[in-house]
Design a protein around this motif. Structure first.
Motif, short mmCIF file in Angstrom:
data_model
loop_
_atom_site.label_atom_id
_atom_site.label_comp_id
_atom_site.label_asym_id
_atom_site.label_seq_id
_atom_site.Cartn_x
_atom_site.Cartn_y
_atom_site.Cartn_z
N LEU A 218 1.14 -1.09 -0.11
CA LEU A 218 0.16 0.25 0.11
C LEU A 218 0.89 1.38 -0.12
CD1 LEU A 218 -2.36 -0.49 2.75
CD2 LEU A 218 -3.06 1.12 0.83
N GLY A 219 0.62 1.84 -1.03
CA GLY A 219 1.63 3.15 -1.58
C GLY A 219 3.29 2.94 -2.24
N ALA A 220 2.32 2.91 -3.26
CA ALA A 220 2.91 3.57 -4.84
C ALA A 220 3.69 4.11 -4.47
CB ALA A 220 2.70 2.70 -5.62
N ALA B 130 7.84 6.20 -4.23
CA ALA B 130 8.96 6.46 -4.64
C ALA B 130 9.88 5.01 -3.70
CB ALA B 130 9.92 7.08 -4.29
N GLY C 151 7.41 2.19 -2.10
CA GLY C 151 6.69 1.53 -2.51
C GLY C 151 6.90 0.71 -4.00
N ILE D 176 -1.25 -1.78 -3.79
CA ILE D 176 -3.02 -1.25 -3.46
C ILE D 176 -3.00 0.24 -4.40
CG2 ILE D 176 -4.89 -1.86 -2.09
CD1 ILE D 176 -4.30 -3.92 -0.71
N SER E 87 -4.41 4.02 -5.30
CA SER E 87 -5.87 4.51 -4.67
C SER E 87 -6.63 4.87 -5.59
CB SER E 87 -4.95 5.89 -4.02
OG SER E 87 -4.35 6.81 -4.98
N ALA F 42 3.80 9.69 6.36
CA ALA F 42 3.28 8.69 7.80
C ALA F 42 2.00 9.71 7.60
CB ALA F 42 4.56 9.56 8.66
N SER G 245 -0.48 9.07 6.50
CA SER G 245 -1.54 8.07 5.63
C SER G 245 -1.48 6.73 6.44
CB SER G 245 -1.25 8.44 4.27
OG SER G 245 -1.05 9.75 3.44
N ALA H 33 -4.95 4.25 5.40
CA ALA H 33 -4.35 3.40 4.77
C ALA H 33 -4.78 2.02 5.08
CB ALA H 33 -3.03 3.46 3.44
N GLN I 108 7.93 3.89 7.70
CA GLN I 108 7.13 5.57 7.27
C GLN I 108 8.33 5.50 8.24
OE1 GLN I 108 4.15 4.11 8.44
NE2 GLN I 108 4.43 3.52 5.76
N THR J 276 13.98 3.49 7.72
CA THR J 276 15.23 3.15 5.81
C THR J 276 16.04 3.96 5.66
OG1 THR J 276 15.72 2.02 4.27
CG2 THR J 276 13.94 4.13 4.14
N GLY K 179 17.65 5.67 -0.42
CA GLY K 179 16.81 6.77 -1.32
C GLY K 179 17.10 6.29 -2.69
N LYS L 111 15.79 8.07 14.14
CA LYS L 111 15.35 8.24 13.00
C LYS L 111 14.96 9.48 13.38
CE LYS L 111 15.85 8.67 8.85
NZ LYS L 111 14.95 8.22 7.66
N GLU M 237 5.76 15.90 7.16
CA GLU M 237 5.87 15.06 7.54
C GLU M 237 6.46 15.28 9.42
OE1 GLU M 237 6.25 10.13 5.83
OE2 GLU M 237 7.69 11.86 6.23
N1 LIG Z 1 12.02 8.51 -0.69
C1 LIG Z 1 12.91 8.53 0.01
O1 LIG Z 1 14.15 7.97 -0.12
C2 LIG Z 1 12.86 7.43 1.23
C3 LIG Z 1 11.50 7.72 2.08
N2 LIG Z 1 10.79 7.39 3.80
C4 LIG Z 1 9.54 7.44 4.42
O2 LIG Z 1 9.08 6.42 3.90
C5 LIG Z 1 7.68 6.23 3.33
C6 LIG Z 1 7.11 6.63 2.12
O3 LIG Z 1 7.69 8.01 1.30
P1 LIG Z 1 7.79 7.89 -0.72
O4 LIG Z 1 7.51 6.17 -1.00
O5 LIG Z 1 8.99 9.30 -1.09
O6 LIG Z 1 6.61 8.96 -0.59
P2 LIG Z 1 5.57 9.08 -1.90
O7 LIG Z 1 4.72 9.88 -1.07
O8 LIG Z 1 6.71 9.18 -3.19
O9 LIG Z 1 4.82 7.42 -1.72
C7 LIG Z 1 3.31 7.84 -0.81
C8 LIG Z 1 2.63 7.01 -1.44
O10 LIG Z 1 1.54 7.08 -0.86
C9 LIG Z 1 0.31 5.94 -1.35
N3 LIG Z 1 -1.09 6.81 -1.03
C10 LIG Z 1 -1.26 6.98 0.27
N4 LIG Z 1 -2.61 7.11 1.08
C11 LIG Z 1 -2.74 6.00 0.30
C12 LIG Z 1 -4.08 5.07 0.08
N5 LIG Z 1 -5.24 5.41 1.45
N6 LIG Z 1 -3.99 3.97 -0.46
C13 LIG Z 1 -3.60 3.50 -1.85
N7 LIG Z 1 -2.22 4.43 -1.93
C14 LIG Z 1 -1.89 5.52 -0.78
C15 LIG Z 1 0.58 7.50 -2.87
O11 LIG Z 1 0.07 7.13 -3.66
P3 LIG Z 1 -1.75 8.07 -3.96
O12 LIG Z 1 -0.81 10.13 -4.61
O13 LIG Z 1 -2.00 7.71 -5.32
O14 LIG Z 1 -2.75 9.16 -3.24
C16 LIG Z 1 2.13 7.89 -2.93
O15 LIG Z 1 2.19 7.48 -4.21
C17 LIG Z 1 7.82 8.71 4.01
O16 LIG Z 1 6.90 8.14 5.04
C18 LIG Z 1 8.93 8.80 3.65
O17 LIG Z 1 9.74 9.45 4.56
C19 LIG Z 1 12.31 7.28 4.20
C20 LIG Z 1 13.41 7.12 3.71
C21 LIG Z 1 13.68 7.39 2.58
#
Ligand SMILES: NC(=O)C1=CN([C@@H]2O[C@H](COP(=O)(O)OP(=O)(O)OC[C@H]3O[C@@H](n4cnc5c(N)ncnc54)[C@H](OP(=O)(O)O)[C@@H]3O)[C@@H](O)[C@H]2O)C=CC1
Ligand SMILES: CC(C)(CO)C(=O)C(=O)O
Length: 304
Positions: free
Chosen positions: A6-8, A10, A12, A29, A31, A79, A81, A85, A103, A126, A129, A185, A268
């Motif tokens: 859930l959460g596609a 970077a 995911g 999964i 949205s 975090a 969401s 989610a 998160q 994690t 990046g 962290k 966040e």
């Molecule tokens: N990117 C990184 O390098 C790093 C990230 N992190 C942490 O990891 C976590 C994720 O980060 P990141 O991948 O960058 O975030 P993103 O914003 O790239 O991805 C979050 C995804 O969650 C999806 N989402 C939110 N709510 C729902 C829902 N109810 N159902 C389905 N999908 C949902 C969003 O999709 P939609 O737009 O369709 O709602 C979005 O694609 C964060 O807490 C971040 O701080 C930690 C270290 C490094």
């Protein structure tokens, strides 16, 4: 092993590709129907890294409304969401399901354990990046480590039964002290992210500009005081020294909070500085520097 993600975004998409490459069964999964359509038009997730040229991986996807059972769920949303989610799929979780929360920040993880006391909940943090160059096109920018540990008592009782490794290019380590790792962290993020967001600067500036270093020192002393009062002493070195090391090691990076503000996305801040200020309030700790950063970042953050 079948993993639902859930959460596609970077992270995911990175995990989906790495689990898929390691022969796990993977289902995203998404949205909305529009996001399903986007994935289809993209021919799956396109993943690239320093070792791999851009390549599409045809990963299955569905909506939360689907009714097939979920045995292993990885939540990689921001975090703020996490809870909504998880709520969107709780009626699909099998009674022995594992739920992994990946998160930044703190707060939602503990809320999830309280809200769903019978679930096997794990948390992860994690230093990898990754960023999206377009929807479902992920660039793996940094290779770090992911620590995973049991959070709820059901997960603790199950021992280290989580089947995630070997998982391609991910370095995954199971820990029996995940809460402490999450505190470490969150402390680093509280030291670096709000100051870079408010000063519109790269992480390295916090180490090279004496005025900003001075502010970071104040932030760090307050965070250390809160962590100690919560029974979570942080690093062997002072937090300020750790934050300086990380600011220098990531000198050319823009923090995730600054990027969120620049790209007009919610931040966040509530799960980082907001979490720490709430703890400080409960403990009657005086934390003026963090409180001021919290108010200022709130004004710049989009609501979610
Ligand atoms: N990117 C990184 O390098 C790093 C990230 N992190 C942490 O990891 C976590 C994720 O980060 P990141 O991948 O960058 O975030 P993103 O914003 O790239 O991805 C979050 C995804 O969650 C999806 N989402 C939110 N709510 C729902 C829902 N109810 N159902 C389905 N999908 C949902 C969003 O999709 P939609 O737009 O369709 O709602 C979005 O694609 C964060 O807490 C971040 O701080 C930690 C270290 C490094
Ligand atoms: C460690 C740091 C500050 C690196 O940029 C980070 O995790 C973030 O930007 O959220």
């Amino acid at each position: 092993m079948h993993w639902h993600i859930l959460g596609a975004g970077a992270i995911g998409c990175t995990w989906a590709v790495q689990l898929f490459k390691s022969k796990h069964d993977v289902t995203l999964i998404l949205s909305s129907k529009e996001r399903l359509q986007q994935l289809c038009e993209n021919n799956g997730i396109v993943y690239e890294s320093k070792d791999d040229e851009a390549k599409a991986y045809n990963i299955r996807a569905e909506l939360a409304e689907n009714d097939t059972p979920i045995r292993n769920l990885l939540i990689c949303t921001k975090a703020y969401s996490t809870i909504s989610a998880l709520q969107s799929v709780t009626d699909r979780l099998s009674c022995d399901a594992n739920v992994v929360l990946l998160q930044n920040g703190l707060g939602p993880q503990q809320d999830v354990v309280e809200l769903f006391p019978t679930l096997s909940i794990w948390a992860a943090t994690t230093t990898d990046g990754a960023y999206l160059s377009a929807p479902f096109r992920v660039v793996r920018a940094g290779y770090g480590e992911t620590l995973i540990g049991a959070l709820s008592s059901k997960a603790q009782q199950s021992g280290n039964t989580l089947c995630l490794s070997p998982s391609g290019d991910l370095t995954i380590t199971l820990t029996n002290d995940i809460e402490h790792k999450l505190w470490c962290k969150v402390a680093i993020n509280a030291a670096i992210n709000p100051l870079t967001a408010l000063n519109n600067c790269k992480n390295g500036m916090l180490a090279s500009d004496p005025e900003l270093s001075g502010k970071m020192l104040q932030v760090c002393s307050e965070v250390e005081m809160i962590a100690a009062a919560c029974g979570q002493p942080l690093f062997e070195k002072p937090l300020y020294e750790m934050a300086l090391l990380i600011a220098r090691a990531t000198a050319e990076n823009y923090s995730s909070m600054l990027q969120d503000i620049q790209q007009k996305r919610p931040t966040e801040i509530e799960q980082i500085t907001g979490f720490l200020c709430k703890k400080a309030d409960n403990l009657k700790c005086h934390t003026p520097e963090n409180r001021s950063l919290l108010q200022q970042v709130r004004q710049l953050s989009l609501p979610h």
